[in-house]
Design a protein around this motif. Structure first.
Motif, PDB file in Angstrom:
ATOM      1  N   ILE A 117       0.803  -1.172  -0.050  1.00  0.00           N
ATOM      2  CA  ILE A 117       0.019   0.241  -0.134  1.00  0.00           C
ATOM      3  C   ILE A 117       0.729   1.202  -0.078  1.00  0.00           C
ATOM      4  N   HIS A 118       2.054   1.304   0.795  1.00  0.00           N
ATOM      5  CA  HIS A 118       2.737   2.344   0.892  1.00  0.00           C
ATOM      6  C   HIS A 118       3.418   2.947  -0.411  1.00  0.00           C
ATOM      7  N   SER A 119       3.819   1.617  -0.932  1.00  0.00           N
ATOM      8  CA  SER A 119       4.621   1.982  -2.052  1.00  0.00           C
ATOM      9  C   SER A 119       3.568   2.351  -3.358  1.00  0.00           C
ATOM     10  N   ALA A 120       2.490   1.576  -3.378  1.00  0.00           N
ATOM     11  CA  ALA A 120       1.582   1.852  -4.664  1.00  0.00           C
ATOM     12  C   ALA A 120       1.089   3.105  -4.578  1.00  0.00           C
ATOM     13  N   LEU A 121       0.716   3.878  -3.355  1.00  0.00           N
ATOM     14  CA  LEU A 121       0.129   5.029  -3.109  1.00  0.00           C
ATOM     15  C   LEU A 121       0.970   6.356  -2.969  1.00  0.00           C
ATOM     16  N   GLY A 122       2.433   5.934  -3.037  1.00  0.00           N
ATOM     17  CA  GLY A 122       3.277   6.973  -2.808  1.00  0.00           C
ATOM     18  C   GLY A 122       3.230   8.225  -3.708  1.00  0.00           C
ATOM     19  N   SER A 123       3.239   7.905  -5.010  1.00  0.00           N
ATOM     20  CA  SER A 123       3.232   8.936  -6.105  1.00  0.00           C
ATOM     21  C   SER A 123       1.893   9.802  -6.136  1.00  0.00           C
ATOM     22  N   PHE A 124       0.879   8.820  -6.014  1.00  0.00           N
ATOM     23  CA  PHE A 124      -0.491   9.498  -5.921  1.00  0.00           C
ATOM     24  C   PHE A 124      -0.729  10.238  -4.578  1.00  0.00           C
ATOM     25  N   ALA A 125      -0.009  10.065  -3.533  1.00  0.00           N
ATOM     26  CA  ALA A 125      -0.365  10.974  -2.379  1.00  0.00           C
ATOM     27  C   ALA A 125       0.522  12.136  -2.403  1.00  0.00           C
ATOM     28  N   GLU A 126       1.591  12.054  -2.818  1.00  0.00           N
ATOM     29  CA  GLU A 126       2.449  13.265  -3.328  1.00  0.00           C
ATOM     30  C   GLU A 126       1.594  13.901  -4.212  1.00  0.00           C
ATOM     31  N   THR A 127       1.107  13.335  -5.312  1.00  0.00           N
ATOM     32  CA  THR A 127       0.501  14.433  -6.221  1.00  0.00           C
ATOM     33  C   THR A 127      -0.840  15.426  -5.561  1.00  0.00           C
ATOM     34  N   ARG A 128      -1.492  14.539  -4.602  1.00  0.00           N
ATOM     35  CA  ARG A 128      -2.536  15.062  -3.987  1.00  0.00           C
ATOM     36  C   ARG A 128      -2.097  16.169  -2.950  1.00  0.00           C
ATOM     37  N   LEU A 129      -0.990  16.057  -2.586  1.00  0.00           N
ATOM     38  CA  LEU A 129      -0.514  16.946  -1.557  1.00  0.00           C
ATOM     39  C   LEU A 129       0.070  18.347  -2.487  1.00  0.00           C
ATOM     40  N   ILE A 130       0.607  18.005  -3.559  1.00  0.00           N
ATOM     41  CA  ILE A 130       0.897  19.076  -4.429  1.00  0.00           C
ATOM     42  C   ILE A 130      -0.414  20.041  -4.758  1.00  0.00           C
ATOM     43  N   GLN A 131      -1.460  19.123  -5.109  1.00  0.00           N
ATOM     44  CA  GLN A 131      -2.780  19.849  -5.448  1.00  0.00           C
ATOM     45  C   GLN A 131      -3.162  20.708  -4.503  1.00  0.00           C
ATOM     46  N   ILE A 132      -3.258  20.256  -3.134  1.00  0.00           N
ATOM     47  CA  ILE A 132      -3.678  20.959  -1.967  1.00  0.00           C
ATOM     48  C   ILE A 132      -2.795  22.434  -1.863  1.00  0.00           C
ATOM     49  N   ALA A 133      -1.428  22.182  -1.887  1.00  0.00           N
ATOM     50  CA  ALA A 133      -0.521  23.155  -1.348  1.00  0.00           C
ATOM     51  C   ALA A 133      -0.307  24.244  -2.351  1.00  0.00           C
ATOM     52  N   THR A 134      -0.459  23.670  -3.619  1.00  0.00           N
ATOM     53  CA  THR A 134       0.008  24.619  -4.786  1.00  0.00           C
ATOM     54  C   THR A 134      -0.601  26.161  -4.652  1.00  0.00           C
ATOM     55  N   PRO A 135      -1.927  26.255  -4.581  1.00  0.00           N
ATOM     56  CA  PRO A 135      -2.672  27.578  -4.404  1.00  0.00           C
ATOM     57  C   PRO A 135      -1.945  28.515  -3.564  1.00  0.00           C
ATOM     58  N   TYR A 136      -1.091  28.011  -2.235  1.00  0.00           N
ATOM     59  CA  TYR A 136      -0.909  28.739  -1.292  1.00  0.00           C
ATOM     60  C   TYR A 136       0.628  28.817  -1.361  1.00  0.00           C
ATOM     61  N   TRP A 137       1.324  27.830  -2.301  1.00  0.00           N
ATOM     62  CA  TRP A 137       2.546  27.461  -2.266  1.00  0.00           C
ATOM     63  C   TRP A 137       2.925  27.258  -3.531  1.00  0.00           C
ATOM     64  N   PRO A 138       3.430  28.147  -4.492  1.00  0.00           N
ATOM     65  CA  PRO A 138       3.381  28.041  -6.015  1.00  0.00           C
ATOM     66  C   PRO A 138       4.605  27.060  -6.089  1.00  0.00           C
ATOM     67  N   ASP A 139       5.697  26.806  -5.430  1.00  0.00           N
ATOM     68  CA  ASP A 139       6.714  25.994  -5.621  1.00  0.00           C
ATOM     69  C   ASP A 139       6.810  24.565  -5.196  1.00  0.00           C
TER      70      ASP A 139
END
Length: 315
Positions: free
Chosen positions: A270-292
């Motif tokens: 689970i941890h390996s398979a969801l790593g990239s997805f979780a990273e992508t989701r975190l970037i989606q959430i943070a980018t409007p407030y943290w452009p880089d």
């Protein structure tokens, strides 16, 4: 599918993901940031914790507490504040991630050596007795008899220091640290009797039962990016207690079948398979407030030799 997050007794503060924002933020920073150069706006933290149902006031309180603990620091004097991980926090996160993800990868090297502690404290010494038991527990000792505690291995330095610190000024307090071997190590009077192995096995089996449906959903392609962050955080938070409560005894002292490997395989899948997805989701959430955000957010994974490493570098 709802993913329940269980209590965790690893690290400080001790709490569980969800209700305790400070613990949750520590977990997320440890999993997804690996540079003290990254500027982390407070608004991005608020947005990230909102994904887990944490209010803005609670998120800002968590930031304040982690700052006081020295895990994060404020960069500059601007408003709203911008934070960054301290180098000490980065080192600790790397060490802990390696600890969590490599645990159980290979059998312990076994020599048959045990460190044994025996102590005697006057009946009036309830406070030092409690302090000794707490210290022994934190150092991985288990109580074999009333005042006889053991742990596998031969390193007695930390426990010797702890006992000096607690008992040297206690009138009538006595203690001994010994290096021992058991004549009947695998028998009913051997060291395994000090451990609640049945309870530990039940905890592993509960972990497997809790997350088996998540693995099925993952294999069926039913976990998308929007669910990956919470799901992955949940499974890691439930697993991370095991490396600290499992004494990692040699196989001949464990009841068969022992469920740790099945639990570890479940975690890693689970941890390996969801790593990239979780990273992508975190970037989606943070980018409007943290452009880089995408330049700094990463994720840890278990490599072929079971050592936790960042999944990629930083831009």
């Amino acid at each position: 599918m709802s993913v329940h997050v269980r209590p965790d007794d690893v690290g400080a503060p001790r709490a569980q993901v969800g209700p305790n924002p400070q613990h949750l933020l520590t977990t997320l920073l440890g999993e997804y940031l690996d540079s003290s150069d990254a500027d982390l706006p407070s608004a991005a933290v608020v947005a990230i914790l909102r994904e887990f149902g944490i209010s803005e006031s609670s998120a800002r309180a968590a930031l304040s507490r982690l700052t006081k603990r020295g895990l994060i620091a404020v960069r500059g004097t601007g408003q709203p504040p911008v934070y960054h991980l301290t180098p000490q926090a980065i080192a600790r996160h790397r060490s802990r991630m390696d600890h969590f993800l490599s645990f159980g990868a290979r059998p312990p090297r076994w020599t048959g050596d045990w460190v044994t502690v025996s102590f005697s404290i006057p009946q009036s010494g309830q406070a030092p007795r409690h302090a000794v038991r707490k210290a022994l527990g934190s150092l991985g000792f288990a109580r074999l008899y009333d005042s006889v505690w053991i742990r596998p291995g031969s390193d007695s330095g930390p426990v010797t220091k702890a006992l000096h610190d607690i008992l040297d000024d206690v009138d009538g307090g006595r203690w001994s640290v010994m290096h021992t071997r058991f004549d009947e190590e695998a028998g009913p009077h051997g060291p395994a009797a000090a451990y609640d192995l049945a309870g530990l096995a039940s905890a592993y089996e509960a972990f497997i039962a809790q997350y088996s449906d998540l693995r099925v959903a993952l294999r069926n392609g039913e976990i998308d990016v929007t669910r990956a962050l919470v799901a992955r955080t949940s499974v890691m938070d439930s697993w991370r207690k095991f490396p600290d409560i499992d004494p990692n005894l040699p196989e001949h002292l464990l009841p068969a079948p022992w469920p740790r490997q099945a639990a570890r395989d479940l975690l890693l899948e689970i941890h390996s398979a969801l790593g990239s997805f979780a990273e992508t989701r975190l970037i989606q959430i943070a980018t409007p407030y943290w452009p880089d955000a995408a330049s700094w957010i990463t994720h840890f994974h278990a490599s072929d030799d079971s050592v936790a490493v960042p999944a990629h570098g930083h831009g």
